[in-house]
Design an enzyme around this catalytic site. Structure first.
Site, PDB file in Angstrom:
ATOM      1  N   GLU A 115       0.838  -1.193   0.000  1.00  0.00           N
ATOM      2  CA  GLU A 115       0.000   0.000   0.000  1.00  0.00           C
ATOM      3  C   GLU A 115       0.873   1.243   0.000  1.00  0.00           C
ATOM      4  O   GLU A 115       2.086   1.174   0.224  1.00  0.00           O
ATOM      5  CB  GLU A 115      -0.966  -0.011   1.190  1.00  0.00           C
ATOM      6  CG  GLU A 115      -1.999  -1.133   1.096  1.00  0.00           C
ATOM      7  CD  GLU A 115      -3.121  -1.002   2.109  1.00  0.00           C
ATOM      8  OE1 GLU A 115      -3.124  -0.028   2.890  1.00  0.00           O
ATOM      9  OE2 GLU A 115      -3.998  -1.879   2.131  1.00  0.00           O
ATOM     10  N   HIS A 231      -9.649   9.957   2.837  1.00  0.00           N
ATOM     11  CA  HIS A 231      -9.331   8.855   1.939  1.00  0.00           C
ATOM     12  C   HIS A 231      -9.563   9.328   0.513  1.00  0.00           C
ATOM     13  O   HIS A 231     -10.610   9.901   0.203  1.00  0.00           O
ATOM     14  CB  HIS A 231     -10.190   7.632   2.236  1.00  0.00           C
ATOM     15  CG  HIS A 231      -9.634   6.376   1.667  1.00  0.00           C
ATOM     16  ND1 HIS A 231      -9.648   6.118   0.307  1.00  0.00           N
ATOM     17  CD2 HIS A 231      -9.028   5.308   2.241  1.00  0.00           C
ATOM     18  CE1 HIS A 231      -9.074   4.950   0.087  1.00  0.00           C
ATOM     19  NE2 HIS A 231      -8.692   4.428   1.235  1.00  0.00           N
ATOM     20  N   ARG A 277      -1.366   9.349   1.005  1.00  0.00           N
ATOM     21  CA  ARG A 277      -2.804   9.572   0.861  1.00  0.00           C
ATOM     22  C   ARG A 277      -3.172  11.050   0.737  1.00  0.00           C
ATOM     23  O   ARG A 277      -4.070  11.405  -0.028  1.00  0.00           O
ATOM     24  CB  ARG A 277      -3.547   8.978   2.068  1.00  0.00           C
ATOM     25  CG  ARG A 277      -3.761   7.491   1.958  1.00  0.00           C
ATOM     26  CD  ARG A 277      -4.570   6.993   3.130  1.00  0.00           C
ATOM     27  NE  ARG A 277      -4.884   5.587   2.961  1.00  0.00           N
ATOM     28  CZ  ARG A 277      -5.548   4.865   3.862  1.00  0.00           C
ATOM     29  NH1 ARG A 277      -5.946   5.427   4.974  1.00  0.00           N
ATOM     30  NH2 ARG A 277      -5.803   3.593   3.640  1.00  0.00           N
ATOM     31  N   HIS A 336     -11.904  10.155   6.565  1.00  0.00           N
ATOM     32  CA  HIS A 336     -11.664   8.721   6.761  1.00  0.00           C
ATOM     33  C   HIS A 336     -11.067   8.388   8.121  1.00  0.00           C
ATOM     34  O   HIS A 336     -11.371   7.350   8.697  1.00  0.00           O
ATOM     35  CB  HIS A 336     -10.725   8.227   5.659  1.00  0.00           C
ATOM     36  CG  HIS A 336     -10.458   6.754   5.683  1.00  0.00           C
ATOM     37  ND1 HIS A 336     -11.464   5.816   5.546  1.00  0.00           N
ATOM     38  CD2 HIS A 336      -9.305   6.059   5.811  1.00  0.00           C
ATOM     39  CE1 HIS A 336     -10.942   4.609   5.594  1.00  0.00           C
ATOM     40  NE2 HIS A 336      -9.636   4.708   5.761  1.00  0.00           N
ATOM     41  N   ARG A 371      -1.483   9.465   8.700  1.00  0.00           N
ATOM     42  CA  ARG A 371      -1.393   8.051   9.072  1.00  0.00           C
ATOM     43  C   ARG A 371      -0.917   7.205   7.902  1.00  0.00           C
ATOM     44  O   ARG A 371      -1.417   7.317   6.786  1.00  0.00           O
ATOM     45  CB  ARG A 371      -2.758   7.551   9.543  1.00  0.00           C
ATOM     46  CG  ARG A 371      -2.797   6.066   9.838  1.00  0.00           C
ATOM     47  CD  ARG A 371      -4.180   5.640  10.313  1.00  0.00           C
ATOM     48  NE  ARG A 371      -5.198   5.802   9.297  1.00  0.00           N
ATOM     49  CZ  ARG A 371      -5.533   4.880   8.399  1.00  0.00           C
ATOM     50  NH1 ARG A 371      -4.896   3.715   8.376  1.00  0.00           N
ATOM     51  NH2 ARG A 371      -6.498   5.099   7.529  1.00  0.00           N
TER      52      ARG A 371
END
Length: 505
Positions: A115, A231, A277, A336, A371
């Site tokens: 990811e 997100h 992100r 998110h 994060r």
């Protein structure tokens, strides 16, 4: 008001952090309070990607910790990141031992996905996008079988009990319209994030920051509330909350395109679809604002395998009239995850005696300004267990006079006003004008409805976003794009000012 004396630990919240804390508190008696039935109404059950941990032979906790620190844009506590990474593999194996059906390779090892911002494929998954629900099902069974845990569903947190010294002695809970004071030797808040404060969110709508707000009203120290992660790829089919197209899709090779079919991420970051992100979220926001739209094209990367490899995404898309095997998925950024929360140490202790916190409502320092993907379930498991064990060992302070505080609840009409204002002014892109306007909306709602916990959580987020006149991680200020010296925010509610005082400066 009724009163119950519980000789043990009260845990509020039944996500992964709350359930893990309850299990770890054995043999102390645990009263677990949750508004929704187990495995419902919590972000943990909705998590798709999985749990990040150094489980492979070519990976190490040191590498995982380094990636966590790098993603956090200068604000991660390196000691806490190292602790998370070191205890991560054991936490995943413990969940597997409880029955969580992680995907395995032919040789029996954990199958792991890559990811964004990870240097290794280290995300343990379940059927592509089923990790959260599968993990929660296994842990829920363990909780229901544990003799030391009593679960009370349909119970909503309404306040905290404090004695004259400010020590938290329990909670005020509401069930079937009746308020009850529940005293306990220790209280663990695992109440989730603030996604329900935003009009576009991927989290359960009932998560409106009540635990954070109540802790702040009680005087607890709050850290980094301005840092909200959006997100990048919520599925834009008009549902509230918005279903999620997991980041694992981009890890498998799915690409982002605009309405003309043009891949655009390379214009925003060298890592393209695997950029952090916050970068991807702003890029999608920019494409949409420019009228070009944004779509996740997984036809080549997944295609006909969607029903088996990513069943949750596939079902969500079909419910909105999109077949991801044949067409790109329309996406939009959505609230998110909340990186900020109630300040805790490595054992979940807050600044208030008797009060512990774990999961998204807490701030351990492992997430910083942004994060790292799939670190949230891991944090819930690692620090939930630590908080439960510490609460178990807390000393009973004995009988003292208690002061129950039951603030008002923001009505649905007021919450809808707040959600629209939060998405507009404290969203992916922010500026001083919008944040001051948002604080004015919060002032007006508070004048009409009182100091509801949801408004407190929103005020902390907005005020600290206004005070941070820089862009860092998930916090992007279009009017102050440069970066100052890295510093975390530590604040109490008493230090936060109303909009009129900001506007007068």
């Amino acid at each position: 008001m009724k009163r119950i004396r519980h000789d043990g630990v009260v845990v509020v919240g039944a996500g992964l952090a709350g359930l893990t804390a309850a299990l770890a508190a054995a043999p102390a008696k645990v009263l677990l309070l949750t508004g929704a039935p187990l495995n419902q109404g919590c972000s943990s059950a909705w998590a798709q990607g999985g749990m990040a941990a150094a489980l492979a032979g070519d990976d190490t906790p040191e590498l995982h910790a380094a990636d966590t620190v790098a993603a956090g844009a200068g604000l991660v506590d390196p000691q806490m990141a190292r602790l998370l990474a070191e205890e991560g593999p054991a936490a995943v194996r413990a969940l597997a031992a409880l029955g969580a059906p992680f995907d395995r390779t032919a040789g029996g090892d954990f199958a792991q996905s890559l990811e964004a911002a990870h240097s290794k494929a280290r995300v343990a998954r379940v059927k592509g996008d089923q990790a959260g629900r599968a993990i929660m099902e296994a842990v829920s069974v363990a909780v229901l079988a544990a003799r030391h845990i009593e679960v009370r569903t349909g119970t909503v947190l309404r306040g905290l009990l404090q004695d004259a010294d400010g020590r938290v002695r329990g909670v005020v809970a509401e069930q079937d319209g009746t308020l009850t004071e529940i005293t306990a030797r220790a209280t663990v808040l695992a109440t989730g994030g603030i996604g329900g404060l935003y009009a576009v969110t991927t989290t359960p709508a009932e998560l409106t920051g009540d635990g954070l707000g109540l802790a702040a009203l009680a005087g607890a120290m709050i850290a980094d509330p301005e840092f909200v992660q959006f997100h990048p790829t919520a599925i834009d089919i008009g549902r509230d909350p918005a279903p999620l197209a997991t980041e694992a899709l981009r890890g498998e090779g799915a690409v982002l395109v605009n309405a003309d079919g043009e891949r655009f991420m390379a214009r925003y970051h060298a890592d393209a679809e695997l950029a952090p992100r916050d970068v991807v979220a702003r890029a999608i926001h920019a494409e949409r604002e420019a009228g070009r739209g944004a779509f996740l094209d997984a036809r080549a990367a997944v295609g006909a395998h969607f029903p088996d490899e990513f069943p949750a995404v596939f079902a969500a898309c079909l419910s909105g009239g999109v077949d991801p095997r044949k067409q790109p998925i329309p996406v939009a950024p959505a609230c998110h995850y909340h990186m900020g929360g109630i300040v805790t140490d490595a054992q979940g202790r807050t600044s208030l005696e008797g009060l512990y916190a774990a999961g998204e409502c807490a701030s351990t320092g492992v997430h910083g300004a942004n994060r790292l993907a799939s670190n949230s379930l891991l944090e819930a498991a690692v620090f939930g267990a630590r908080a439960g064990a510490a609460a178990r060992d807390a000393a009973d302070p004995g009988t003292r006079a208690l002061s129950p505080a039951v603030p008002p609840v923001l009505p649905a009409s007021g919450l809808q006003i707040l959600r629209k204002a939060m998405s507009r002014d404290a969203g992916v892109v922010r500026d001083a004008h919008g944040l001051t306007r948002l604080l004015g909306v919060i002032d007006a709602l508070e004048a009409g409805h009182g100091q509801a916990p949801a408004l407190v959580a929103a005020r902390l987020t907005a005020a600290c976003a206004l005070a941070r006149a820089e862009s860092r991680g998930g916090h992007f200020r279009s009017d102050a794009a440069g970066q100052a010296y890295p510093r975390r925010t530590f604040v109490t509610l008493a230090e936060v000012r109303p909009a009129l005082k900001y506007a007068a400066e």
